[in-house]
Write an enzyme that holds these catalytic residues in place. Structure first.
Site, PDB file in Angstrom:
ATOM      1  N   GLU A   3       0.867  -1.183   0.000  1.00  0.00           N
ATOM      2  CA  GLU A   3       0.000   0.000   0.000  1.00  0.00           C
ATOM      3  C   GLU A   3       0.905   1.235   0.000  1.00  0.00           C
ATOM      4  O   GLU A   3       2.123   1.104  -0.112  1.00  0.00           O
ATOM      5  CB  GLU A   3      -0.904  -0.024   1.241  1.00  0.00           C
ATOM      6  CG  GLU A   3      -1.754  -1.285   1.339  1.00  0.00           C
ATOM      7  CD  GLU A   3      -2.695  -1.267   2.546  1.00  0.00           C
ATOM      8  OE1 GLU A   3      -3.040  -0.185   3.043  1.00  0.00           O
ATOM      9  OE2 GLU A   3      -3.088  -2.357   2.989  1.00  0.00           O
ATOM     10  N   LYS A  59      -0.573   4.007  -4.961  1.00  0.00           N
ATOM     11  CA  LYS A  59       0.238   2.794  -4.920  1.00  0.00           C
ATOM     12  C   LYS A  59       1.100   2.625  -6.177  1.00  0.00           C
ATOM     13  O   LYS A  59       1.656   1.562  -6.408  1.00  0.00           O
ATOM     14  CB  LYS A  59      -0.672   1.565  -4.767  1.00  0.00           C
ATOM     15  CG  LYS A  59      -1.570   1.607  -3.539  1.00  0.00           C
ATOM     16  CD  LYS A  59      -2.492   0.387  -3.518  1.00  0.00           C
ATOM     17  CE  LYS A  59      -3.655   0.589  -2.586  1.00  0.00           C
ATOM     18  NZ  LYS A  59      -4.655  -0.481  -2.707  1.00  0.00           N
ATOM     19  N   ARG A 112       3.640 -13.506  -6.983  1.00  0.00           N
ATOM     20  CA  ARG A 112       2.305 -13.859  -7.483  1.00  0.00           C
ATOM     21  C   ARG A 112       1.928 -13.178  -8.797  1.00  0.00           C
ATOM     22  O   ARG A 112       0.848 -13.414  -9.341  1.00  0.00           O
ATOM     23  CB  ARG A 112       1.265 -13.583  -6.396  1.00  0.00           C
ATOM     24  CG  ARG A 112       1.485 -14.518  -5.214  1.00  0.00           C
ATOM     25  CD  ARG A 112       0.389 -14.424  -4.199  1.00  0.00           C
ATOM     26  NE  ARG A 112      -0.911 -14.753  -4.745  1.00  0.00           N
ATOM     27  CZ  ARG A 112      -2.056 -14.615  -4.071  1.00  0.00           C
ATOM     28  NH1 ARG A 112      -2.032 -14.148  -2.840  1.00  0.00           N
ATOM     29  NH2 ARG A 112      -3.207 -14.928  -4.616  1.00  0.00           N
TER      30      ARG A 112
END
Ligand SMILES: [Zn+2]
Length: 265
Positions: A3, A59, A112
């Site tokens: 974040e 972000k 990921r």
């Protein structure tokens, strides 16, 4: 998930390691993270240039590499940066490696692969195209009140909406609400002027404190929800069992005793 405080920490890391050195190569190991640019184009456009400075909005991290040439980095769920020593093996999940003339490399690591790398012409144009709201650390008190107080819906969902205020994600939104003792489902439109002021100051405090501690969870205050949230956890303030609920599409953790739903909400 990175974040605002994490991305600001990456920005400072990049600024202290990777600026002003000639880029000699760009090694794309997994093109999945590239958006609207091919591995060849990315390398061709950056080779011989230098990262001049950087800018963060919400972000997103933008790195200037020339006139109307910016690298945009978004860290998705698991993205981070690592400046490698000479001959140091990059992590297995490094997706893109930027090599510099001093034989050091900057790795964009992302296990990921929800991260994004893109080349854009300008930051303002990107922010407009995505309709991103003001950055959560740049917004003024009056802007904050106007945005949050004029929207109906759960206050947590408003804090998470990047089109209203950019940079706050699930974990820090919960922390901000815990600090202000507001239930995450409180209707934002029914917050008083005083509530909005408290919420604004809590937002700044939480984000700035996390940045000051380089978002190292082990160093965050024990009085914070962040270091406790999860199944079976107790409120660090009153000892009650924490609860979770889905609000704004995300899992909110809160203390049902400290963060009561008032009649106003
Ligand atoms: Zn409590």
């Amino acid at each position: 998930m990175p974040e605002l405080p994490e991305v600001e920490t990456f920005k400072r890391y990049l600024d202290s390691t990777s600026l002003r050195q000639r880029i000699t190569n760009v090694d794309v190991r997994d093109a999945y993270v590239l958006k609207r640019v091919s591995a060849r184009q990315l390398a061709r456009r950056l080779k011989g240039r230098r990262f001049e400075n950087s800018h963060r909005h919400g972000k997103h991290l933008f790195v200037r590499a020339g006139d109307e040439l910016w690298l945009r980095l978004h860290f998705g769920m698991t993205g981070w940066l690592q400046y490698l020593k000479r001959n140091e093996e990059p992590p297995k999940t490094a997706r893109v490696l930027f090599s510099f003339a001093n034989n050091r490399r900057l790795a964009f690591d992302d296990q990921r692969k929800f991260g994004e790398i893109e080349l854009i012409e300008g930051v303002d144009e990107f922010v407009q195209t995505r309709s991103l709201g003001s950055d959560a650390l740049e917004i003024s008190l009056s802007q904050f009140k106007a945005i949050v107080g004029k929207h109906c819906g759960a206050v947590k969902a408003i804090l998470l909406n990047q089109q209203l205020i950019a940079g706050i994600g699930n974990l820090y939104a919960d922390e901000i609400l815990f600090r202000t003792r507001m239930h995450p489902a409180t209707d934002a439109a029914r917050l008083s002027d005083k509530d909005l002021t408290r919420l604004f100051h809590a937002t700044r405090y939480v984000l700035e404190k996390a940045i000051a501690l380089k978002t190292d969870f082990k160093r965050l205050p024990k009085s914070w929800l962040l270091t406790h949230r999860g199944k079976g956890a107790k409120c660090p303030r009153c000892g009650s069992g924490l609860k979770s609920a889905t609000i704004g599409g995300r899992t909110a953790w809160f203390c049902p005793h400290c963060q009561k739903r008032t009649s106003r909400s």
